[in-house]
Design a protein around this motif. Structure first.
Motif, PDB file in Angstrom:
ATOM      1  N   GLY A   1       0.784  -1.227   0.000  1.00 42.83           N
ATOM      2  CA  GLY A   1       0.000   0.000   0.000  1.00 42.83           C
ATOM      3  C   GLY A   1       0.815   1.277   0.000  1.00 42.83           C
ATOM      4  N   ASN A   2       2.138   1.189   0.134  1.00 44.85           N
ATOM      5  CA  ASN A   2       2.963   2.401   0.162  1.00 44.85           C
ATOM      6  C   ASN A   2       3.276   2.859  -1.254  1.00 44.85           C
ATOM      7  N   SER A   3       2.500   3.798  -1.717  1.00 51.01           N
ATOM      8  CA  SER A   3       2.693   4.303  -3.072  1.00 51.01           C
ATOM      9  C   SER A   3       3.794   5.350  -3.141  1.00 51.01           C
ATOM     10  N   ARG A   4       4.167   5.920  -2.000  1.00 48.95           N
ATOM     11  CA  ARG A   4       5.157   7.000  -1.990  1.00 48.95           C
ATOM     12  C   ARG A   4       6.325   6.704  -1.057  1.00 48.95           C
ATOM     13  N   THR A   5       6.046   6.228   0.112  1.00 50.73           N
ATOM     14  CA  THR A   5       7.095   5.964   1.101  1.00 50.73           C
ATOM     15  C   THR A   5       7.896   4.730   0.718  1.00 50.73           C
TER      16      THR A   5
ATOM     17  N   GLU B   1       4.391  -1.245  15.097  1.00 51.91           N
ATOM     18  CA  GLU B   1       3.142  -0.688  14.579  1.00 51.91           C
ATOM     19  C   GLU B   1       2.879   0.694  15.172  1.00 51.91           C
ATOM     20  N   ARG B   2       3.124   0.854  16.478  1.00 53.19           N
ATOM     21  CA  ARG B   2       2.932   2.159  17.100  1.00 53.19           C
ATOM     22  C   ARG B   2       3.920   3.183  16.542  1.00 53.19           C
ATOM     23  N   ARG B   3       5.139   2.757  16.337  1.00 51.63           N
ATOM     24  CA  ARG B   3       6.119   3.691  15.778  1.00 51.63           C
ATOM     25  C   ARG B   3       5.706   4.159  14.388  1.00 51.63           C
ATOM     26  N   LEU B   4       5.211   3.257  13.579  1.00 53.12           N
ATOM     27  CA  LEU B   4       4.778   3.628  12.233  1.00 53.12           C
ATOM     28  C   LEU B   4       3.610   4.598  12.284  1.00 53.12           C
ATOM     29  N   ASN B   5       2.677   4.368  13.193  1.00 51.18           N
ATOM     30  CA  ASN B   5       1.547   5.283  13.330  1.00 51.18           C
ATOM     31  C   ASN B   5       1.997   6.660  13.808  1.00 51.18           C
ATOM     32  N   ASN B   6       3.025   6.684  14.664  1.00 52.61           N
ATOM     33  CA  ASN B   6       3.489   7.959  15.209  1.00 52.61           C
ATOM     34  C   ASN B   6       4.317   8.769  14.220  1.00 52.61           C
TER      35      ASN B   6
ATOM     36  N   ARG C   1      -1.723  -1.013   9.560  1.00 51.99           N
ATOM     37  CA  ARG C   1      -2.256  -2.246  10.148  1.00 51.99           C
ATOM     38  C   ARG C   1      -1.257  -3.372   9.894  1.00 51.99           C
ATOM     39  N   VAL C   2      -0.831  -4.014  10.980  1.00 49.14           N
ATOM     40  CA  VAL C   2       0.115  -5.135  10.899  1.00 49.14           C
ATOM     41  C   VAL C   2      -0.637  -6.407  11.242  1.00 49.14           C
ATOM     42  N   SER C   3      -0.591  -7.387  10.369  1.00 50.24           N
ATOM     43  CA  SER C   3      -1.286  -8.655  10.584  1.00 50.24           C
ATOM     44  C   SER C   3      -0.350  -9.811  10.256  1.00 50.24           C
ATOM     45  N   ASN C   4      -0.749 -11.013  10.675  1.00 47.33           N
ATOM     46  CA  ASN C   4       0.065 -12.207  10.452  1.00 47.33           C
ATOM     47  C   ASN C   4      -0.733 -13.236   9.662  1.00 47.33           C
ATOM     48  N   GLU C   5      -0.007 -14.096   8.963  1.00 48.43           N
ATOM     49  CA  GLU C   5      -0.630 -15.236   8.306  1.00 48.43           C
ATOM     50  C   GLU C   5       0.367 -16.398   8.348  1.00 48.43           C
TER      51      GLU C   5
ATOM     52  N   ARG D   1       6.747 -21.083  10.889  1.00 49.75           N
ATOM     53  CA  ARG D   1       7.013 -19.881  10.107  1.00 49.75           C
ATOM     54  C   ARG D   1       5.755 -19.018  10.062  1.00 49.75           C
ATOM     55  N   VAL D   2       5.952 -17.706  10.080  1.00 51.34           N
ATOM     56  CA  VAL D   2       4.838 -16.771  10.010  1.00 51.34           C
ATOM     57  C   VAL D   2       5.209 -15.648   9.046  1.00 51.34           C
ATOM     58  N   VAL D   3       4.216 -15.169   8.325  1.00 53.45           N
ATOM     59  CA  VAL D   3       4.388 -14.051   7.395  1.00 53.45           C
ATOM     60  C   VAL D   3       3.747 -12.819   8.017  1.00 53.45           C
ATOM     61  N   VAL D   4       4.504 -11.746   8.096  1.00 53.65           N
ATOM     62  CA  VAL D   4       4.016 -10.481   8.666  1.00 53.65           C
ATOM     63  C   VAL D   4       3.636  -9.548   7.527  1.00 53.65           C
ATOM     64  N   ASN D   5       2.391  -9.104   7.514  1.00 49.98           N
ATOM     65  CA  ASN D   5       1.900  -8.182   6.491  1.00 49.98           C
ATOM     66  C   ASN D   5       1.742  -6.788   7.091  1.00 49.98           C
ATOM     67  N   VAL D   6       2.327  -5.818   6.444  1.00 51.81           N
ATOM     68  CA  VAL D   6       2.246  -4.427   6.885  1.00 51.81           C
ATOM     69  C   VAL D   6       1.480  -3.650   5.826  1.00 51.81           C
ATOM     70  N   ASP D   7       0.248  -3.272   6.148  1.00 53.19           N
ATOM     71  CA  ASP D   7      -0.595  -2.530   5.210  1.00 53.19           C
ATOM     72  C   ASP D   7      -0.640  -1.071   5.633  1.00 53.19           C
ATOM     73  N   VAL D   8      -0.247  -0.185   4.727  1.00 53.83           N
ATOM     74  CA  VAL D   8      -0.217   1.243   5.017  1.00 53.83           C
ATOM     75  C   VAL D   8      -0.947   1.997   3.923  1.00 53.83           C
TER      76      VAL D   8
END
Length: 774
Positions: free
Chosen positions: A313-317, A343-348, A356-360, A367-374
């Motif tokens: 979702g990061n089109s610019r950053t 997650e708090r640091r990113l919001n700040n 929103r940080v989620s796992n799958e 093993r776990v995959v961490v998804n970071v949606d911004v």
């Protein structure tokens, strides 16, 4: 010979065909007759159901896209037209607009007949302006006032200042965030059982605004009982872990402090070689004593590894700007506490509308995959600012700021100021992650001019720059290394309206007041004259200095602190080339405590000392006058700028010839409170204060040679100055504005010389500062 011909008989098949043809013709005729009878009935039934809808269209909508309505419509293409469905759609469109803050929107439906017997349904929208929040109501709040809770929210009520703000516009996303802020406020202040029962939003058509009703259930306020650590890992010292705990026995229960303690414990154990360790709080409520005993359990977590971190979702950053906020990387041990911290640091950061940080699950069970949606948001700002202060007069500023420059997370600011007695330009650049480490580096370039002639008879232009390197040791403690190189140019005005150097350079028609051709010292000093110390400092000088800043900050808010401590110590060494040679140390500490609801007490102490150095770095060298401390209302309110401290009393203009001092210290007590009767939304608060402090120790030359040769007399009294006063503070949409009235209780009165009082402090009862940004 006569012959005869016998007729041929028809074949049976041919006869059958003829018969079937006749039968089909009869059937067709019957169907035709039947159709003629049924057709009118079909036309009457179609008319009853309505024509077929060709398409459904929304016109006039600019703020909300048509796609947001389509799934909500009952009237649909290729379905019979239904007036009830159209009326229902009008209501749905209006509701969508109300939810987006446009309660005065209007929708007009119309039907367009088409040649093929179908119709288009068209909804014409007049969106109107956004509608404000008329009232915010709270139900069930017995311990915390409604005005205090409204102060926690970002949403505000409509008032006379609404044309200067946008926070009074109804925004469902902002309301949802406000509910979370209210919840966190209660949990931070000991209400561990708090919950929001309901939130209702209704549009008042007559009042022209929204009424928001929030029902809460507060519960009891708890304090912290016993605090302990239960490490269930071998080789972990409980006492060593206790240093990371932010909760203390007897204090009001604070969910944020508990959360912070969990983060610190988890990070500390991980640094000790336990990457899978996880801290969790276990609380035992005691309703009879209203206490919660806390035990921080540190135990082994499931051995799960991070297979991959997806940034979406990061089109610019840039990706790395997001990834560097994680203390974990791909292949590291998974730790939920550290994921939450990231997650708090990113919001700040302020770069994103939401994070929103989620796992799958990963490719295997461990093993776990961490998804970071911004979702990126605008981070640039062009602002025009203006203000007024008794020291600098009217001043305006134009600035361009970008907090996420080119998507790299860098801070850039360019600003220009223009005012009555000050103007300049400055540029600032900061890289928050220098060389890939969590330390900031930056550069500041500036050129500033200030007119000091109202309080000291000179003008000062400073041009230079500063290099910075910040090292955050903890979340609260930071050390910043600095190097500054700047040039100062001191000039003494000597014009007809400001003849402050006419004893050395007479001005025709001005200096010779009697017109007798003889200029006396009384004549040239009578219209104002700079001290010989100032005259000796004229010209350009270079200062090269290195310094360290030690900063400790536990404030709950940087804009409007209510609780916490802020401390800063600065050390500077000048002498790495240039013309100045000194060692300087200054300190400033402030403690905030909410005494009662919305009543905040502030205690402040500050001080500083500067020592001149010789050519070899030894103590005892003379200081230039411009290297001294100059103090006034920043130390003790009720005194003018440069109104405190040593003065040159060798001239009749001594009250305007401050020389500065080498040592200052002071303290202040202040209580800020809401002003009764006035609505909280106006942002007006009152304050009472008491200040005390002093400045002394002039360490510059007193004997001067050359064109401006002579001797000055220094009055340097270590007198304690004190004052009391009251203030009005306004957190206005135009920026913070403060009006102080102070009465000096003690001061340096000066001394009598030939019946004339010379020296002494300069007081200033009224002081006004303010600013704006629009």
């Amino acid at each position: 010979m006569m012959s005869t011909t016998t007729p041929r008989r028809k074949k049976p098949a041919t006869t059958a065909v003829i018969a079937i043809s006749a039968l089909m013709a009869g059937i067709t005729a019957a169907e035709s007759a039947f159709a003629q009878q049924v057709a009118p009935r079909n036309r009457r039934a179609s008319a009853a159901q309505g024509p077929i809808v060709n398409r459904v269209v929304v016109e006039g909508n600019k703020k909300i896209e048509s796609a947001a309505f389509q799934d909500q419509f009952q009237a649909r293409a290729r379905a019979p037209y239904n007036q009830a469905a159209v009326d229902a759609d009008v209501g749905r469109i209006l509701e969508i607009y109300r939810q987006s803050g446009r309660g005065l929107a209007q929708v007009t439906p119309r039907v367009v007949d088409l040649p093929n017997g179908t119709v288009d349904v068209v909804y014409t929208v007049v969106e109107g302006d956004k509608t404000g929040v008329k009232e915010i109501r709270f139900v069930g709040n017995n311990q915390v006032s409604s005005s205090r809770l409204r102060g926690v929210m970002q949403t505000t009520e409509t008032n006379l200042l609404s044309f200067l703000k946008s926070t009074d516009v109804y925004d469902p996303a902002r309301i949802a965030n406000d509910l979370e802020l209210i919840r966190r406020y209660y949990l931070k202040n000991g209400y561990a059982d708090f919950r929001i029962v309901s939130s209702d939003v209704a549009f008042d058509a007559n009042g022209g605004g929204y009424v928001i009703t929030i029902a809460v259930e507060e519960g009891e306020q708890y304090r912290v009982g016993s605090v302990s650590v239960d490490p269930r890992l071998p080789g972990v010292d409980p006492e060593a872990l206790r240093r990371g705990i932010s909760t203390s026995e007897g204090s009001v229960y604070n969910a944020e402090a508990v959360e912070k303690s969990v983060q610190n414990l988890t990070a500390n154990v991980a640094r000790q070689g336990n990457p899978f360790a996880l801290a969790r709080p276990v609380g035992a409520r005691d309703p009879s004593t209203r206490t919660i005993s806390l035990t921080y359990v540190v135990e082994e977590a499931p051995r799960i590894y991070i297979e991959r971190i997806n940034v979406r979702g990061n089109s610019r950053t840039r990706d790395y700007v997001i990834r560097r906020e994680f203390e974990l990387g791909e292949g590291d041990a998974y730790n939920q506490v550290l994921i939450d911290r990231a997650e708090r640091r990113l919001n700040n950061l302020g770069y994103f509308k939401q994070v929103r940080v989620s796992n799958e699950p990963g490719s295997s069970a461990d093993r776990v995959v961490v998804n970071v949606d911004v979702e990126d948001q605008s981070t640039g700002a062009f602002s025009v600012s203006g203000g007024y202060s008794t020291a600098d007069g009217f001043i305006g500023e134009v600035s361009v700021t970008e907090t996420n420059f080119l998507g790299r997370g860098q801070f850039v600011r360019l600003a220009g100021q223009l005012g009555q007695r000050a103007h300049g330009v400055d540029f600032s650049f900061t890289e928050p992650y220098f060389l890939g480490y969590r330390m900031s580096a930056g550069i500041d370039l500036f050129s500033k001019f200030s007119d000091q002639t109202r309080y000291s008879r000179y003008e000062n232009r400073m041009t230079g720059g500063t290099l910075r390197l910040g090292l955050p040791f903890t979340e609260e403690f930071t050390v910043t290394a600095r190097y500054s190189l700047y040039q100062q140019e001191i000039t003494i005005p000597n014009e007809e309206d400001r003849p402050y150097n006419d004893c050395s350079f007479p001005i025709p028609g001005v200096t010779d007041a009697n017109g007798d051709g003889v200029i006396t010292r009384a004549e040239c000093e009578g219209n104002g004259e700079a001290s010989l110390a100032i005259k000796n400092a004229q010209g350009e000088t270079i200062t090269s200095l290195a310094g360290l800043t030690f900063n400790y900050n536990t404030l709950d808010s940087t804009r409007n602190p209510r609780n916490g401590f802020y401390g800063e110590v600065k050390t500077d060494f000048a002498g790495l080339g240039g013309d100045s040679r000194y060692f300087r140390v200054t300190g400033d500490a402030r403690y905030y405590r909410e005494l009662f609801e919305d009543v905040v007490g502030i205690a402040r102490i500050q001080g500083g000392h500067i020592m001149g150095l010789g050519d070899n770095g030894e103590a005892g060298g003379d200081l230039r006058i411009i290297d001294h401390f100059f103090m006034g209302p920043s130390l003790v309110r009720g005194f003018a700028s440069n109104g405190i401290g040593p003065r040159d009393i060798s001239t009749s203009d001594s009250r305007a010839n401050a020389l500065g001092g080498t040592t200052y210290f002071g303290g202040s007590l202040e209580v800020q409170f809401p002003i009764p009767v006035l609505p909280r939304e106006l942002g007006l608060r009152g304050a009472v204060f008491a200040d005390a402090g002093t400045l002394f120790g002039y360490d510059g030359p007193t004997v001067f040679e050359g064109v401006d040769g002579g001797t000055i007399q220094v009055r340097d009294e270590n007198t304690l100055r004190s004052s009391i006063g009251a203030s009005i503070l306004w957190t206005s949409p135009l920026g913070p504005i403060r009006f102080d009235y102070a009465y000096a209780l003690s001061k340096d009165e000066g001394e009598l010389r030939d019946g004339v009082r010379v020296g002494g402090d300069r007081t200033q009862a009224f002081r006004f500062t303010g600013g704006t940004r629009f």
